[in-house]
Design a protein around this motif. Structure first.
Motif, PDB file in Angstrom:
ATOM      1  N   SER A 149     -38.195  15.244   3.172  1.00  0.00           N
ATOM      2  CA  SER A 149     -37.358  14.175   3.673  1.00  0.00           C
ATOM      3  C   SER A 149     -38.163  12.890   3.582  1.00  0.00           C
ATOM      4  CB  SER A 149     -36.927  14.451   5.116  1.00  0.00           C
ATOM      5  OG  SER A 149     -36.064  13.455   5.585  1.00  0.00           O
ATOM      6  N   ALA A 150     -37.480  11.753   3.630  1.00  0.00           N
ATOM      7  CA  ALA A 150     -38.192  10.481   3.507  1.00  0.00           C
ATOM      8  C   ALA A 150     -37.481   9.410   4.315  1.00  0.00           C
ATOM      9  CB  ALA A 150     -38.282  10.049   2.040  1.00  0.00           C
ATOM     10  N   ASP A 151     -38.264   8.415   4.748  1.00  0.00           N
ATOM     11  CA  ASP A 151     -37.649   7.271   5.394  1.00  0.00           C
ATOM     12  C   ASP A 151     -37.171   6.287   4.328  1.00  0.00           C
ATOM     13  OD1 ASP A 151     -40.118   6.409   4.507  1.00  0.00           O
ATOM     14  OD2 ASP A 151     -40.498   5.135   6.233  1.00  0.00           O
ATOM     15  N   VAL A 152     -36.277   5.394   4.729  1.00  0.00           N
ATOM     16  CA  VAL A 152     -35.734   4.376   3.825  1.00  0.00           C
ATOM     17  C   VAL A 152     -35.850   3.032   4.522  1.00  0.00           C
ATOM     18  CG1 VAL A 152     -33.702   3.546   2.585  1.00  0.00           C
ATOM     19  CG2 VAL A 152     -34.127   6.002   2.769  1.00  0.00           C
ATOM     20  N   GLN A 153     -36.368   2.060   3.804  1.00  0.00           N
ATOM     21  CA  GLN A 153     -36.565   0.746   4.394  1.00  0.00           C
ATOM     22  C   GLN A 153     -35.970  -0.323   3.484  1.00  0.00           C
ATOM     23  OE1 GLN A 153     -40.537   0.146   5.758  1.00  0.00           O
ATOM     24  NE2 GLN A 153     -40.256  -2.039   6.198  1.00  0.00           N
ATOM     25  N   LEU A 154     -35.163  -1.197   4.073  1.00  0.00           N
ATOM     26  CA  LEU A 154     -34.609  -2.351   3.365  1.00  0.00           C
ATOM     27  C   LEU A 154     -35.252  -3.595   3.962  1.00  0.00           C
ATOM     28  CD1 LEU A 154     -30.803  -1.382   3.314  1.00  0.00           C
ATOM     29  CD2 LEU A 154     -32.564  -0.793   1.659  1.00  0.00           C
ATOM     30  N   ASP A 155     -35.996  -4.343   3.148  1.00  0.00           N
ATOM     31  CA  ASP A 155     -36.710  -5.532   3.599  1.00  0.00           C
ATOM     32  C   ASP A 155     -36.137  -6.772   2.941  1.00  0.00           C
ATOM     33  OD1 ASP A 155     -38.499  -4.084   5.193  1.00  0.00           O
ATOM     34  OD2 ASP A 155     -39.849  -3.732   3.505  1.00  0.00           O
ATOM     35  N   GLY A 156     -35.433  -7.580   3.721  1.00  0.00           N
ATOM     36  CA  GLY A 156     -34.915  -8.849   3.209  1.00  0.00           C
ATOM     37  C   GLY A 156     -34.027  -8.700   1.992  1.00  0.00           C
TER      38      GLY A 156
END
Length: 368
Positions: A2-9
Motif C-alpha cells: 500500500s502507499a500514501d498519496v500526496q498532492l502538493d499545490g
C-alpha cells in the motif's frame, strides 16, 4: 503493498478554465479516502492526475513518496475502476480477473489459482467459469474490483463505480466495498457525488466545489462541524437562516435573522472563530435538531405554522411556515408510535439548542 498519496499545490487548467485550484492533500497509506462534490467540481480530474492519464499544470503528485511527473498510467502503482466497469464480454469471470497476469506472461495454472483466491475474497467462490453477463450488477462490480486487485496495485482508484446500480444494491455494495478494502488493506481513492457513499465508507472525505477543496475531515466532522457554507448546505439537509452577527460570547454568536435572534455555535477554522460582530452570517440547523416546544427549555424558539406532515415509517417530516420567511422549515421527528400532537395548519413553537446550530460566514451554497 500500500502507499500514501500526496498532492502538493496541484493546479489543472484547460485553457482559461481551472479544473483544480491549488490542491494540497495528504492521503495516508491504507485509508479509504473519498472526493465528494457535485458534477463538474473537479474530483474526477484529480483522480486522472493521480492515475497518470492527466499531467497537472502545476504542482506535484507523489505516490509512496515518489514524484510521478512523467510516469505514465501503465508504470504507476495504481489500478483504476471505471464507472462502466469495462469487463471483457468474451472472457469468463476468472479470465477477466486474471487478465493483468496474462499480459505479464504468467502461466495459466497460476493465473487460475490467483483468480480463485480473489473470487474467495469478493465472496464469489466457484463463479469463475461463468460469463460476465450471467452475473448480477453487484457481482459484476465485485469482479471489476478483483480484476483491479489482481494487478497488485498500491493504490486503487474508483471513479463513481456504484452509480449505475439501483438504490438497494448500491447501499449493499458500499458495505461490501468497505469490507474488501479493510481485508486487502491498500489505499482506496473513491470519487462520488453521493454523500451517503462517502460518509458511510470513508476514513476521510474531501468536499470539493469548482476545483477548490472546501474541507477535508471524517464524515461525522463534516456533518456536525462544517467549516464553510457550501459544506453545510451540501452534506446532509439543513435549514438556512440569513442574518448579521449581533453578539459574540465565547464559542457562540447571536445572529439577528428574519425569524428573530438565533444563538448558535460559531464554526472554527484551524482553531480560530470565523465570525465577528456586525458581519453577515448564515445559521444552519439540521431538521433532526428541531423539536416542538412542549414545556421544555431551549436556547432558541421560533413561532411557526404547520404546512404539511409526511409519514415515512421511521420518521415524520414536518414542514413549517414562518413569518418573514419565503422558505419553509423542515423538522424530522423519530416515529415512536405516538401522535405528533399537532394538526396541519396549527400554530406551534419549535425550539433547538445553540450547540446544535452552526453560524458561518456567508459564502457560496450548494445548488438545491
Amino acid at each position: 503493498m500500500s502507499a500514501d498519496v500526496q498532492l502538493d499545490g496541484v493546479w489543472i487548467k484547460f485553457g482559461d478554465f481551472v479544473a483544480a485550484r491549488d490542491v494540497n492533500i495528504q492521503i495516508k497509506e491504507g485509508e479509504f479516502f473519498s472526493f465528494l462534490g457535485p458534477s463538474g467540481c473537479g474530483k474526477t480530474t484529480l483522480l486522472r492526475a493521480v492515475s497518470g492519464f492527466l499531467e497537472p499544470s502545476d504542482g506535484t503528485v507523489r505516490i509512496g513518496g515518489d514524484d510521478m511527473a512523467g510516469i505514465g498510467p501503465n508504470k504507476r502503482p495504481t489500478a483504476l475502476i471505471f464507472q462502466n466497469l469495462a469487463l471483457f464480454p468474451l472472457m469468463t469471470v476468472w479470465e477477466n480477473i486474471a487478465f493483468a497476469l496474462e499480459v505479464r506472461g504468467v502461466r495459466r495454472a497460476e493465473r487460475r489459482k490467483k483468480a480463485e483466491e480473489l473470487l474467495e475474497l469478493i465472496a464469489l467462490p466457484g463463479q469463475g467459469d461463468k460469463m460476465c453477463h450471467e452475473l448480477s450488477g453487484g457481482q459484476r462490480q465485485r469482479v471489476a474490483i478483483a480484476r483491479a486487485l489482481c494487478a497488485e496495485p498500491d493504490v486503487l482508484l474508483l471513479d463513481e463505480p456504484l452509480s449505475a446500480l439501483d438504490l438497494k444494491l448500491r447501499q449493499h455494495m458500499r458495505t461490501e466495498l468497505r469490507a474488501i478494502q479493510q481485508r486487502v488493506g491498500i489505499t482506496f481513492i473513491y470519487i462520488t457525488h453521493d454523500q451517503g457513499e462517502a460518509l458511510t465508507m470513508s476514513d476521510h472525505v474531501a468536499v470539493m466545489r469548482e476545483g477548490i477543496i472546501e474541507q477535508v475531515a471524517d464524515g461525522s466532522t463534516l456533518y456536525d462541524r462544517p467549516e464553510t457554507a457550501f459544506v453545510a448546505s451540501f452534506v446532509g439537509e439543513n435549514n438556512l437562516f440569513r442574518g448579521r452577527v449581533a453578539e459574540v460570547t465565547g464559542e457562540q454568536a447571536v445572529v439577528d435573522t428574519n425569524v428573530g435572534p438565533i444563538r448558535a455555535r460559531m464554526a472554527t477554522h484551524e482553531g480560530e472563530a470565523q465570525l465577528k460582530p456586525h458581519e453577515e452570517a448564515f445559521v444552519f440547523v439540521r431538521p433532526e435538531s428541531l423539536k416542538f416546544v412542549n414545556g421544555g427549555e431551549f436556547d432558541n424558539a421560533i413561532q411557526a405554522q404547520i404546512h404539511q406532515q409526511e409519514f415515512e415509517g421511521n420518521l415524520w417530516q414536518v414542514f413549517l411556515d414562518v413569518a418573514n420567511s419565503d422558505k419553509r422549515i423542515k423538522m424530522s421527528l423519530v416515529n415512536d408510535g405516538r401522535s405528533l400532537g399537532h394538526e396541519t395548519g396549527s400554530d406551534v413553537t419549535i425550539g433547538f439548542k445553540a450547540e446544535l446550530a452552526v453560524a458561518l460566514p456567508q459564502g457560496p451554497l450548494a445548488a438545491e
